[in-house]
Scaffold this active site. Structure first.
Site, PDB file in Angstrom:
ATOM      1  N   LYS A   1      -5.705   7.967  16.731  1.00 53.53           N
ATOM      2  CA  LYS A   1      -5.701   7.963  15.071  1.00 53.53           C
ATOM      3  C   LYS A   1      -4.075   8.440  14.851  1.00 53.53           C
ATOM      4  O   LYS A   1      -3.717   9.332  15.283  1.00 53.53           O
ATOM      5  CB  LYS A   1      -6.698   8.865  14.576  1.00 53.53           C
ATOM      6  CG  LYS A   1      -6.585   8.739  13.111  1.00 53.53           C
ATOM      7  CD  LYS A   1      -8.014   9.657  12.430  1.00 53.53           C
ATOM      8  CE  LYS A   1      -7.700  11.166  12.297  1.00 53.53           C
ATOM      9  NZ  LYS A   1      -6.389  11.220  11.335  1.00 53.53           N
TER      10      LYS A   1
ATOM     11  N   PHE B   1      -4.722   5.797   7.093  1.00 53.69           N
ATOM     12  CA  PHE B   1      -3.873   5.892   5.787  1.00 53.69           C
ATOM     13  C   PHE B   1      -4.549   6.347   4.531  1.00 53.69           C
ATOM     14  O   PHE B   1      -3.932   6.476   3.513  1.00 53.69           O
ATOM     15  CB  PHE B   1      -3.194   4.384   5.441  1.00 53.69           C
ATOM     16  CG  PHE B   1      -2.200   4.169   6.882  1.00 53.69           C
ATOM     17  CD1 PHE B   1      -1.668   5.362   7.647  1.00 53.69           C
ATOM     18  CD2 PHE B   1      -1.913   2.882   6.845  1.00 53.69           C
ATOM     19  CE1 PHE B   1      -0.870   4.894   8.644  1.00 53.69           C
ATOM     20  CE2 PHE B   1      -1.105   2.594   7.936  1.00 53.69           C
ATOM     21  CZ  PHE B   1      -0.604   3.581   8.958  1.00 53.69           C
ATOM     22  N   LYS B   2      -5.779   6.711   4.697  1.00 52.98           N
ATOM     23  CA  LYS B   2      -6.616   7.173   3.483  1.00 52.98           C
ATOM     24  C   LYS B   2      -6.487   6.288   2.319  1.00 52.98           C
ATOM     25  O   LYS B   2      -6.041   6.830   1.329  1.00 52.98           O
ATOM     26  CB  LYS B   2      -6.631   8.721   3.420  1.00 52.98           C
ATOM     27  CG  LYS B   2      -6.742   9.626   4.582  1.00 52.98           C
ATOM     28  CD  LYS B   2      -7.551  10.866   4.044  1.00 52.98           C
ATOM     29  CE  LYS B   2      -8.168  11.542   5.501  1.00 52.98           C
ATOM     30  NZ  LYS B   2      -7.305  11.943   6.163  1.00 52.98           N
TER      31      LYS B   2
ATOM     32  N   ILE C   1      -5.780   0.510  -6.050  1.00 48.66           N
ATOM     33  CA  ILE C   1      -6.400  -0.890  -6.587  1.00 48.66           C
ATOM     34  C   ILE C   1      -6.718  -1.748  -5.526  1.00 48.66           C
ATOM     35  O   ILE C   1      -6.027  -1.715  -4.575  1.00 48.66           O
ATOM     36  CB  ILE C   1      -5.610  -1.324  -7.727  1.00 48.66           C
ATOM     37  CG1 ILE C   1      -4.304  -1.759  -7.407  1.00 48.66           C
ATOM     38  CG2 ILE C   1      -5.440  -0.245  -8.838  1.00 48.66           C
ATOM     39  CD1 ILE C   1      -3.503  -2.813  -8.194  1.00 48.66           C
TER      40      ILE C   1
ATOM     41  N   ASN D   1      -5.846  -4.824  -4.982  1.00 51.15           N
ATOM     42  CA  ASN D   1      -4.614  -5.537  -4.491  1.00 51.15           C
ATOM     43  C   ASN D   1      -3.736  -4.777  -3.505  1.00 51.15           C
ATOM     44  O   ASN D   1      -3.258  -5.216  -2.414  1.00 51.15           O
ATOM     45  CB  ASN D   1      -3.966  -6.157  -5.701  1.00 51.15           C
ATOM     46  CG  ASN D   1      -2.920  -7.246  -5.022  1.00 51.15           C
ATOM     47  OD1 ASN D   1      -3.104  -7.992  -4.523  1.00 51.15           O
ATOM     48  ND2 ASN D   1      -1.737  -6.871  -5.316  1.00 51.15           N
ATOM     49  N   THR D   2      -3.839  -3.354  -3.980  1.00 53.66           N
ATOM     50  CA  THR D   2      -2.604  -2.764  -3.162  1.00 53.66           C
ATOM     51  C   THR D   2      -3.270  -2.202  -1.749  1.00 53.66           C
ATOM     52  O   THR D   2      -2.582  -2.374  -0.742  1.00 53.66           O
ATOM     53  CB  THR D   2      -2.190  -1.549  -3.877  1.00 53.66           C
ATOM     54  OG1 THR D   2      -1.712  -1.959  -5.203  1.00 53.66           O
ATOM     55  CG2 THR D   2      -1.278  -0.467  -3.381  1.00 53.66           C
TER      56      THR D   2
ATOM     57  N   GLY E   1     -12.583  17.778  12.340  1.00 50.11           N
ATOM     58  CA  GLY E   1     -12.893  19.155  12.047  1.00 50.11           C
ATOM     59  C   GLY E   1     -13.020  20.107  13.137  1.00 50.11           C
ATOM     60  O   GLY E   1     -13.441  21.304  13.338  1.00 50.11           O
TER      61      GLY E   1
ATOM     62  N   GLY F   1     -12.156  22.034  16.645  1.00 44.17           N
ATOM     63  CA  GLY F   1     -10.957  22.777  17.281  1.00 44.17           C
ATOM     64  C   GLY F   1     -10.563  23.490  16.116  1.00 44.17           C
ATOM     65  O   GLY F   1     -11.151  24.433  15.809  1.00 44.17           O
TER      66      GLY F   1
ATOM     67  N   LYS G   1     -17.577  22.415  16.155  1.00 40.94           N
ATOM     68  CA  LYS G   1     -17.679  22.289  17.883  1.00 40.94           C
ATOM     69  C   LYS G   1     -17.980  20.860  17.972  1.00 40.94           C
ATOM     70  O   LYS G   1     -19.034  20.318  17.350  1.00 40.94           O
ATOM     71  CB  LYS G   1     -18.832  23.291  18.156  1.00 40.94           C
ATOM     72  CG  LYS G   1     -18.478  24.838  17.892  1.00 40.94           C
ATOM     73  CD  LYS G   1     -17.844  25.407  18.994  1.00 40.94           C
ATOM     74  CE  LYS G   1     -17.564  26.890  18.452  1.00 40.94           C
ATOM     75  NZ  LYS G   1     -16.229  26.940  18.057  1.00 40.94           N
TER      76      LYS G   1
HETATM   77  O1  3DU Z   1      -7.483  19.399  12.169  1.00 47.48           O
HETATM   78  P1  3DU Z   1      -7.023  18.474  13.556  1.00 47.48           P
HETATM   79  O2  3DU Z   1      -5.599  19.076  13.869  1.00 47.48           O
HETATM   80  O3  3DU Z   1      -7.889  18.590  14.500  1.00 47.48           O
HETATM   81  O4  3DU Z   1      -6.834  17.295  12.684  1.00 47.48           O
HETATM   82  C1  3DU Z   1      -7.804  16.182  11.911  1.00 47.48           C
HETATM   83  C2  3DU Z   1      -7.330  15.127  11.689  1.00 47.48           C
HETATM   84  O5  3DU Z   1      -8.361  14.247  10.999  1.00 47.48           O
HETATM   85  C3  3DU Z   1      -6.105  14.875  10.421  1.00 47.48           C
HETATM   86  O6  3DU Z   1      -5.325  13.896  11.190  1.00 47.48           O
HETATM   87  C4  3DU Z   1      -6.691  14.905   9.434  1.00 47.48           C
HETATM   88  O7  3DU Z   1      -5.844  14.304   8.495  1.00 47.48           O
HETATM   89  C5  3DU Z   1      -8.043  13.886   9.760  1.00 47.48           C
HETATM   90  N1  3DU Z   1      -8.972  14.112   8.848  1.00 47.48           N
HETATM   91  C6  3DU Z   1      -9.611  15.393   8.573  1.00 47.48           C
HETATM   92  O8  3DU Z   1      -9.108  16.430   9.168  1.00 47.48           O
HETATM   93  C7  3DU Z   1     -10.627  15.617   7.520  1.00 47.48           C
HETATM   94  C8  3DU Z   1     -11.027  14.669   6.944  1.00 47.48           C
HETATM   95  O9  3DU Z   1     -12.240  14.683   5.953  1.00 47.48           O
HETATM   96  C9  3DU Z   1     -10.856  13.316   7.513  1.00 47.48           C
HETATM   97  C10 3DU Z   1      -9.585  13.282   8.159  1.00 47.48           C
END
Ligand code: 3DU
Length: 222
Positions: free
Chosen positions: A43, A70-71, A75, A77-78, A177, A179, A184
């Site tokens: 990712k 890239f979340k 709109i 088109n963008t 989420g 680590g 977990k």
């Molecule tokens: O917390 P970590 O270092 O394991 O990274 C989590 C990744 O997942 C990071 O790229 C973050 O932008 C993404 N992410 C979330 O952590 C939580 C979300 O709800 C969506 C994406």
């Protein structure tokens, strides 16, 4: 980069997506190489794209399923233009937000032309409960209606993951989420996630391969 990661539909073998958010580009390249064959996708998010330039997507995509996080939340088109740029660099999947509305999500799905679109529902950090949690069920239903491949849902709240699993049928759930944020891996998979998304616990590990192996073992032993 060598390895067994493949482009196209995400194949869940290890049930781990590695978030390569290292902004030290040589470290990012090293971690990606080490993890090839040990995770199901790489990712890539803004930190690395801004540090390395967008062609890092192409570089990883030579031998990996690259998920562009890239979340996207603009709109229609963008959104379409962003998805086209990600695909042109070899992305196999992209992540968009739902809050911009169904037309914006549909624009991503249409522009993706078969590449996989994942829609953020409830975010995993504490602030995710302020706004996203209140609309997560609507976001999950929207994702299904719009033809997304799956959703992103929090490993930090397995009880919420379970509810969202009930809404998306057999669509994929990728769960961040784990680590550093406290979730977990085994709990997330038990609650219905198809794979966990892991960033810092992998790319900051002294040996990312050993760290990935430990997470995979935890998932298998669930
Ligand atoms: O917390 P970590 O270092 O394991 O990274 C989590 C990744 O997942 C990071 O790229 C973050 O932008 C993404 N992410 C979330 O952590 C939580 C979300 O709800 C969506 C994406």
């Amino acid at each position: 980069m060598s390895g067994t990661l493949r482009r196209g539909v995400m194949r869940l073998q290890h049930r781990i997506v590695a978030a390569i958010d290292a902004t030290d580009v040589s470290r990012a390249r090293f971690v990606a190489k080490v993890l090839a064959g040990r995770v199901d996708a790489l990712k890539v998010n803004w930190p690395l794209v801004l540090a390395a330039g967008p062609d890092i997507v192409r570089e990883f995509a030579d031998s990996a399923y690259v998920l562009c996080d890239f979340k996207i939340a603009d709109i229609p088109n963008t959104n379409r233009l962003i998805v086209e740029q990600a695909l042109a660099r070899g992305a196999s999947g992209i992540i968009c937000h739902a809050f911009a509305g169904e037309d914006s999500v549909r624009a991503c799905v249409e522009a993706a032309q078969g590449a996989e679109v994942f829609v953020v529902t409830e975010m995993s950090h504490p602030g995710g409960q302020e706004f996203t949690a209140k609309h997560a069920e609507e976001f999950a239903r929207l994702a299904v209606r719009a033809g997304a491949a799956g959703i992103i849902a929090p490993a930090t709240r397995p009880e919420r993951l379970r509810i969202l699993r009930g809404l998306v049928g057999d669509r994929l759930i990728l769960s961040p989420g784990v680590g550093a944020q406290g979730g977990k891996p085994a709990d997330a998979i038990r609650a219905g996630a198809d794979a966990v998304i892991v960033g810092r616990a992998l790319y900051e590990a002294s040996d990312p391969a050993v760290a990935a192996k430990a997470i995979a073992a935890e998932i298998q032993a669930r």
